[in-house]
Design a protein around this motif. Structure first.
Motif, PDB file in Angstrom:
ATOM      1  N   LYS A  84      -4.310   3.415   2.805  1.00  0.00           N
ATOM      2  CA  LYS A  84      -5.601   2.573   2.167  1.00  0.00           C
ATOM      3  C   LYS A  84      -6.583   3.258   2.050  1.00  0.00           C
ATOM      4  N   LYS A 129       0.694  -1.044  -0.048  1.00  0.00           N
ATOM      5  CA  LYS A 129       0.018  -0.017   0.048  1.00  0.00           C
ATOM      6  C   LYS A 129       0.758   1.113  -0.048  1.00  0.00           C
ATOM      7  N   ASP A 163       0.971   1.380  12.323  1.00  0.00           N
ATOM      8  CA  ASP A 163      -0.486   1.153  12.437  1.00  0.00           C
ATOM      9  C   ASP A 163      -1.298   1.939  13.682  1.00  0.00           C
ATOM     10  N   GLY A 167      -8.314  -8.766   6.776  1.00  0.00           N
ATOM     11  CA  GLY A 167      -7.517  -7.702   6.324  1.00  0.00           C
ATOM     12  C   GLY A 167      -6.111  -7.986   6.195  1.00  0.00           C
ATOM     13  N   ALA A 168      -5.673  -8.881   6.861  1.00  0.00           N
ATOM     14  CA  ALA A 168      -4.062  -9.093   6.808  1.00  0.00           C
ATOM     15  C   ALA A 168      -3.833 -10.424   6.971  1.00  0.00           C
ATOM     16  N   ASN A 195      -7.484  -1.394   9.458  1.00  0.00           N
ATOM     17  CA  ASN A 195      -6.127  -1.836   9.910  1.00  0.00           C
ATOM     18  C   ASN A 195      -6.582  -2.955  11.107  1.00  0.00           C
ATOM     19  N   GLY A 196      -6.097  -4.058  10.837  1.00  0.00           N
ATOM     20  CA  GLY A 196      -6.291  -5.219  11.743  1.00  0.00           C
ATOM     21  C   GLY A 196      -5.603  -5.005  13.151  1.00  0.00           C
ATOM     22  N   THR A 197      -4.299  -4.557  13.200  1.00  0.00           N
ATOM     23  CA  THR A 197      -3.532  -4.352  14.591  1.00  0.00           C
ATOM     24  C   THR A 197      -4.583  -3.398  15.526  1.00  0.00           C
TER      25      THR A 197
END
Ligand code: HSE
Length: 408
Positions: free
Chosen positions: A200, A100, A191, A295-296, A154-156
């Motif tokens: 994104k 990204k 993140d 998402g990751a 954002n998964g984190t």
């Protein structure tokens, strides 16, 4: 047989090799021919691993190999990825990337290079990992004018916020746990400060409106100032706190922001928890559509990359048009955006409520058992500028924007 090269044998690169091997037969059927990894570029060697016989250390071994049709770039970061991708396109190879940072910084330029050469530059995995969102925006929603995109991208940070919400744990301890589990990097800044989600939403918004969002102009706030107390107030309000990346069009301007928001249980993203991502898209004829999933992660991200590889193989010699011009999209000012705000201020609710009402209108004061010396309230709809003016009169501990995304 189509032959490809992979740049970077890290988490996603090894996932791409694994997916192509696990699903080789169905992938061959869908691509119209088998797809084989011929070379893998990495600075490291992998003695004892079967991949070692494909490892090369010089990008020129790949760009000068006439057998290779498609290059997968999964190294991350802008350089040397940008240089390598340009070399690959110049040598007549289509490129698929999950990067990204590269796409947000140079997407239109690389798309243009691919188009001029009747090649493809594809980047489904750069936003939402395994969730299809680039192709839907590019191909499935082309009858619509996109009115708003609201994403948990954002998964984190979603993992951290979900844990804080459900377990009442502090930001610091939850981040540490996320790092131990491998969900957060040792340097978590990209993140937790929202930079990853900002890039994104810049990509999605550029695709939705056809010209470039400069991600450096996007108002970006992370989650590091969100505390357990914020979640206690949120619970009283029937809300959760999520890092949202949103963009919408109003009066010919596009407003983009990445920041923590409070959302209530009627919000479509309320139940998108843990490391999962969700993207809610509003179109003027379609209405609302939501994309949800991983998402990751190694295999979900590799799934999206390999789908792009299949598309490149299917479209050899033909450019699949992506509308994303270099022209800069003019962004509206966050100051002019209108929304409600949740606010916590230092003071005594019984003494200070009148001053708050004089500044913000007839708001209801919220107190939480066990939290002393402060109180909270939710404003009515107001511009960010008016909010900031009114807030100057008080000792504000935190303020969290409220998103009510359902458009009528
Ligand atoms: N760090 C990113 C996330 C990985 O947590 O979502 C996928 O881009």
């Amino acid at each position: 047989m189509a032959k490809i090269a992979v740049l970077g044998y890290g988490t996603v690169g090894s996932g791409v090799v694994e997916v192509l091997s696990t699903n080789s037969s169905s992938i061959a059927t869908r691509a119209g021919q088998p797809i084989e990894v011929k070379s893998v570029l990495d600075i490291r060697d992998f003695p004892g691993d079967p991949i070692q016989e494909k490892i090369v250390h010089d990008i020129d071994d790949i760009v000068n190999d006439p057998e290779i049709d498609v290059v997968v770039e999964v190294m991350g970061g802008v350089e040397p990825a940008f240089t390598f991708v340009k070399k690959a396109l110049d040598a007549g190879k289509s490129v698929c990337t999950s990067n990204k940072a590269l796409v947000a910084a140079h997407g239109p330029e690389l798309l243009e290079m691919a188009k001029e050469r009747k090649l493809n530059f594809m980047f489904e995995a750069s936003v939402g990992g395994g969730i299809p969102i680039i192709r839907p925006l590019n191909q499935s929603l082309t009858a619509d004018e996109i009115t708003k995109i609201t994403g948990i991208l954002n998964g984190t940070t979603n993992y951290i916020l979900t844990k804080m919400s459900k377990e009442g744990s502090s930001y610091e301890e939850t981040l540490k746990e996320a790092q131990e589990l491998g969900y957060a990097e040792r340097n978590p800044e990209a993140d937790v400060e929202g930079y990853d989600a900002c890039r994104k939403i810049a990509i999605l918004t550029s695709l939705a409106y056809g010209s470039t969002v400069n991600f450096e102009e996007v108002t970006t706030e992370g989650i590091s100032k969100i505390s357990t107390a914020d979640f206690k107030y949120a619970e009283k309000l029937g809300c959760v706190v999520k890092l949202l990346a949103t963009s919408y069009r109003r009066d010919e301007k596009v407003y983009v922001i990445t920041a923590p928001f409070m959302i209530d249980s009627t919000h479509p993203l309320y139940n998108v928890n843990d490391v999962l991502n969700g993207i809610y898209v509003n179109g003027n004829v379609l209405g609302n559509v939501m994309f949800f999933g991983a998402g990751a992660g190694k295999l979900p991200t590799a799934s999206a990359v390999v789908a792009d590889v299949v598309d490149c193989v299917k479209h050899k010699g033909t450019n699949v048009m992506t509308v994303w011009a270099k022209t800069k999209l003019e962004l509206g000012k966050t100051d002019d955006e209108v929304r409600e705000f949740f606010v916590r201020i230092n003071g005594d609710a019984s003494k200070d409520a009148d001053a708050v009402k004089a500044a913000f209108g007839d708001v209801s004061v919220i107190t939480v058992d066990g939290i002393e010396g402060e109180f909270g309230f939710v404003t009515g709809e107001m511009t960010e500028k008016a909010f900031n003016e009114a807030a100057k009169k008080f000792s504000v501990i935190n303020r969290i924007r409220i998103d009510k995304t359902i458009l009528k």
